[in-house]
Design an enzyme around this catalytic site. Sequence first.
Site: not given
Length: 381
Positions: A189, A268
């Site tokens: 991220h 995830d």
Amino acid sequence: MAGSTVLAGARVVLPTGIVENGRVIVEGGRIVGSSPDDTSSLDVSGHWVVPGFVDMHNHGGGGASFTSGTVDEVLHGVHTHRLHGTTTVVASFVTGDTDFLGRRAGLLSELAEQGEIAGIHFEGPFISPCRKGAHDETLLRDPDPAEVRKLIDAARGRAKMMTLATELPGGIDSVRLLAEHGVIAAIGHTDATYEQTVEAIDAGATVATHLYNAMPGLGHRAPGPIAALLEDERITVELINDGTHLHPAALELAFHHKGAERVAFITDAMDAAGFGDGMYDLGTLAVEVKDGVARLVEGDSIAGSTLTLDRAFKRAVTIDRLPVESVVQAISANPARLLGIDDTVGSLEPGKDADLVVLDENFDVTGVMRKGAWVVEPQAG
């Protein structure tokens, strides 16, 4: 468990290669090297026997969230993934208030102490608002080492990984702090440049959180983080092999540059994994799952996945045409090594936990064993 079990006749995937017509002998919850007395034999001819899957990045399943669920709900989510072959799972948190995350870490550390989960992964809040994905931007913070240390302490020795945008103020110092405490510093991220990513790797980062996703694309003048993460042998890259997060060419590129020994398949997964389409919450954000793809209601960003590792395994060998041995390495051995638990799980070797998966000729799960007990009991071949 009483007595012992021999799984006979399968293709057995060992660290040294594939053994045709092999046998796996289990006694007292562990793999042993010779056949003992009082043995029950199970014919699994025509099947594969592989190590139990190890998922180092997983947010929930079966309708349960690891970030917000009760203890019973978390255990239900863990069990959902066990049914699909994941015998070891790290509970990942999405971004939240640091006090809240600290309380959650304290709660789930008890499950780690009991052996129900392998540890805790903090994905946020120390990530870039430019690449926030399905994280609440109002809760994002720069990676202050003091707050990083607070979360590590709250996990009571059970923090395994933290995802950071290492280019943010405090990022490099936080990487060093994590490395000093034996916690994986994962770059993700992130809006980092190539040079900033190299700096983070030199500081001690060792994992790329879901490579390609939530980071700048690969450019020929500004190569960005992807080039740095692919070229450095110190980095293991997470890949979400669900057919949505990655194009097959991107998967092939990762394996070409990293080799099988530096790739880790992850899910995830969010709580919709193994549960179905519908409306869900991911942290503070609303998510709609449609046709198995999770997206934020506002903004349409991909919001984790509904993947289970058995599907990632099958896709890798049937669609991506990867060798079975390479997939086993990426889905079991490599994440176990990164987590520091490869002395007990991640491969079929004498003395290790009897965590294994039985797959049929189509690479569908027909049996799952964890610590010598069947989670899914196969039928004789």
